[in-house]
Scaffold this active site. Structure first.
Site, mmCIF file in Angstrom:
data_model
loop_
_atom_site.group_PDB
_atom_site.id
_atom_site.type_symbol
_atom_site.label_atom_id
_atom_site.label_comp_id
_atom_site.label_asym_id
_atom_site.label_seq_id
_atom_site.Cartn_x
_atom_site.Cartn_y
_atom_site.Cartn_z
ATOM 1 N N PRO A 21 0.814 -1.219 0.000
ATOM 2 C CA PRO A 21 0.000 0.000 0.000
ATOM 3 C C PRO A 21 0.847 1.269 0.000
ATOM 4 C CG PRO A 21 0.098 -0.945 2.197
ATOM 5 C CD PRO A 21 0.829 -1.900 1.300
ATOM 6 N N ARG A 46 -3.282 15.744 -9.784
ATOM 7 C CA ARG A 46 -4.281 14.668 -9.886
ATOM 8 C C ARG A 46 -5.639 15.125 -10.450
ATOM 9 N NH1 ARG A 46 -6.086 12.133 -6.231
ATOM 10 N NH2 ARG A 46 -6.233 10.118 -7.253
ATOM 11 N N CYS A 69 -0.947 28.571 -16.411
ATOM 12 C CA CYS A 69 -1.504 28.983 -17.697
ATOM 13 C C CYS A 69 -2.149 27.789 -18.378
ATOM 14 C CB CYS A 69 -0.405 29.554 -18.582
ATOM 15 S SG CYS A 69 0.392 30.933 -17.801
ATOM 16 N N GLU A 70 -3.263 27.339 -17.814
ATOM 17 C CA GLU A 70 -3.874 26.106 -18.282
ATOM 18 C C GLU A 70 -5.269 26.085 -17.673
ATOM 19 O OE1 GLU A 70 -1.894 23.461 -19.750
ATOM 20 O OE2 GLU A 70 -3.670 22.194 -19.863
HETATM 21 C C1 PLP Z 1 1.742 2.188 -7.447
HETATM 22 C C2 PLP Z 1 2.077 0.845 -6.947
HETATM 23 C C3 PLP Z 1 1.776 0.503 -5.624
HETATM 24 C C4 PLP Z 1 1.050 1.425 -4.673
HETATM 25 O O1 PLP Z 1 -0.199 1.792 -5.123
HETATM 26 P P1 PLP Z 1 -1.199 2.583 -4.126
HETATM 27 O O2 PLP Z 1 -2.386 2.851 -4.976
HETATM 28 O O3 PLP Z 1 -0.508 3.811 -3.700
HETATM 29 O O4 PLP Z 1 -1.460 1.665 -2.993
HETATM 30 C C5 PLP Z 1 2.129 -0.753 -5.184
HETATM 31 N N1 PLP Z 1 2.777 -1.615 -6.002
HETATM 32 C C6 PLP Z 1 3.093 -1.305 -7.271
HETATM 33 C C7 PLP Z 1 3.807 -2.284 -8.103
HETATM 34 C C8 PLP Z 1 2.754 -0.071 -7.791
HETATM 35 O O5 PLP Z 1 3.063 0.226 -9.048
#
Ligand code: PLP
Length: 472
Positions: A313, A355, A386-387
């Site tokens: 995570p 995001r 500027c977007e």
């Molecule tokens: C991005 C990623 C994560 C973490 O993803 P979250 O959405 O931040 O939990 C874990 N493992 C791999 C291989 C990733 O590319």
């Protein structure tokens, strides 16, 4: 008050546009008697006076607490099915030395996916054996440095990488532990998941190709095969996608056991969080239990031992611990038909939080320097770039008397904001401060215009040109 017709259906008019809903605010957030927002016991205005605006703030106790809670959830669920687990913090969400330290203090390992992220983890004193190294295109130099420094595991993403990692490990005279990233054909996001034979995407190898690649890995004495790895998406709310993917992986895992030992199974990250109060992510305790149940059931059905589990995570741990503070510059009511949307422009934008522009992500906003009883007005918080897509908060209600000079706070910006920040329009990245126990500590310095100019070798060589048009 009735809703502004320009508001999205999920956005309710708040009873109190000054409240700090627990679902999206870090645990230490509060208001002083005079109404000012405090984080970790430090007032928003003090933070900005000391560190400048805009500013990323991370609630250290909240981040540590979340790391612990998540690790314990997976540990409890794994113990219940007779196995154990390693929880990696996905560094790409937000990594600096302080965060690496918090995560390892709280018993997590760390995932990285570039020389830079690896260097930060090493500089923070993370034991190399507790680092996992990802990426679909690790350079030879990155592989070399990972192996040389004793990285815990490299996640192999293609046939080419099997040879590269094997040759590098042989050259260093070591046996390198590796996982194989597979594309399980399951792709999940929020409430949906899509399960196909395999996905048309850049990461991993298909489950069909996995046996050949694992045989290849096993043929090299310089490699040790740890197990399969998959990561099925991001911001996932339910367990169904994880369950389907785990079942698919375990089917192949069982077949591969005929060729040798496989100590573990890594099911990746992607656990979702609430960005606004309209989001309803499944609790990690429940998710961990549901995933563990599927793993146990599939292993029983296949007649195999339950492997050691691993999860990765990122967002779930650091996302909700972060808040971005901005200062309001201009305000502009824009009429759309009979309705009015108030554009509130702040001193940052897509350079500190891409995001909304990149994914259409929603955030919420509150006044940080005061509370107000004014009727809530529908606002769109815009950046200064500027977007026209430079939006920080597409829609929320703020007290209608919001004015230039007010401070705004946007919660849930701990993940993928600083880490995806840019210098668009030559804005320097804001600093990051950690707050805890009434103290604020700089954990990432901000960038100044001088920092940006210092990278330009053309700066300072010219003598100032005379103006083309006489000014007097
Ligand atoms: C991005 C990623 C994560 C973490 O993803 P979250 O959405 O931040 O939990 C874990 N493992 C791999 C291989 C990733 O590319």
């Amino acid at each position: 008050m009735t809703a502004n017709p320009l508001a999205p259906p999920w956005l309710a008019v708040p009873d109190d546009a000054n409240d700090l809903p627990r679902a999206v605010w870090p645990s230490s957030s509060a208001r002083t008697d005079s109404g000012e927002l405090t984080l970790g016991g430090v007032a928003a205005s003090e933070l900005l006076a000391q560190f400048g605006s805009p500013l990323y703030v991370v609630d250290e106790a909240d981040a540590r607490g979340r790391a612990r809670t998540v690790r314990e959830a997976f540990e409890r669920a794994s113990t219940r099915i007779g196995t154990d687990v390693t929880v990696y913090y996905a560094g790409k969400a937000f990594l600096c030395a302080a965060v690496a330290e918090w995560m390892t203090d709280e018993g997590l390992s760390i995932d990285v996916c570039s020389a830079g992220e690896f260097a930060v983890a090493l500089a923070a004193g993370v034991t190399p054996a507790r680092i996992g190294y990802h990426g679909n295109n690790k350079s030879l130099a990155e592989i070399d440095s990972a192996v040389e420094n004793g990285v815990g595991a490299i996640v192999i993403d293609s046939a080419i990488e099997v040879e590269r990692v094997a040759a590098t490990a042989a050259r260093h005279g070591v046996v390198q532990s590796v996982r194989l990233r597979v594309n399980s054909g399951v792709h999940a996001h929020t409430h949906d998941f899509l399960a196909t034979a395999h996905e048309d995407q850049k990461f991993g190898v298909t489950l069909d190709d996995a046996p050949t690649l694992v045989a290849s890995i096993r043929s090299y004495p310089s490699l040790r095969f740890l197990g399969l790895h998959c990561h099925i998406g991001s911001q996932i709310f339910g367990a169904d996608g994880f369950s389907e993917s785990a079942a698919r992986l375990l089917g192949v895992h069982a077949t591969l056991l005929e060729g040798g030992d496989i100590p573990e199974l890594n099911l990746g990250g992607g656990f979702g969080i609430a960005y606004t109060t309209a989001d309803d992510p499944t609790s990690i305790d429940l998710l961990a239990d549901q995933i563990a149940d599927i793993v146990a059931a599939e292993c029983a059905r296949l007649g195999i031992a339950v492997p050691h589990l691993a999860f990765e995570p990122g967002r779930l741990i650091i996302g909700p611990s972060g808040v971005t503070l901005y200062t309001v510059g201009t305000i502009k009511p824009v009429s759309v038909g009979d309705a009015v949307r108030t554009y509130v422009s702040v001193d940052g934008g897509m350079s500190d939080n891409v995001r909304p522009a990149l994914y259409g992500a929603d955030y919420s906003v509150r006044l940080a320097n005061r509370v107000s009883a004014a009727d809530p007005a529908l606002v769109r918080v815009a950046g200064k770039h500027c977007e026209s897509g430079d939006i920080v908060v597409h829609a929320d209600y703020l007290p209608g008397d919001v004015e230039p000079g007010d401070l705004l706070a946007v919660p849930v910006t701990g993940a993928y904001c600083w880490s995806m920040s840019s210098n668009y329009n030559y804005l320097g990245r804001p600093p990051v401060v950690a707050v805890v126990d009434r103290e604020a500590r700089l954990i990432m310095r901000g960038e100044t215009v001088d920092d940006l100019l210092a990278r330009d070798p053309g700066v300072g060589r010219q003598t100032r040109k005379a103006p083309l048009v006489a000014t007097h």
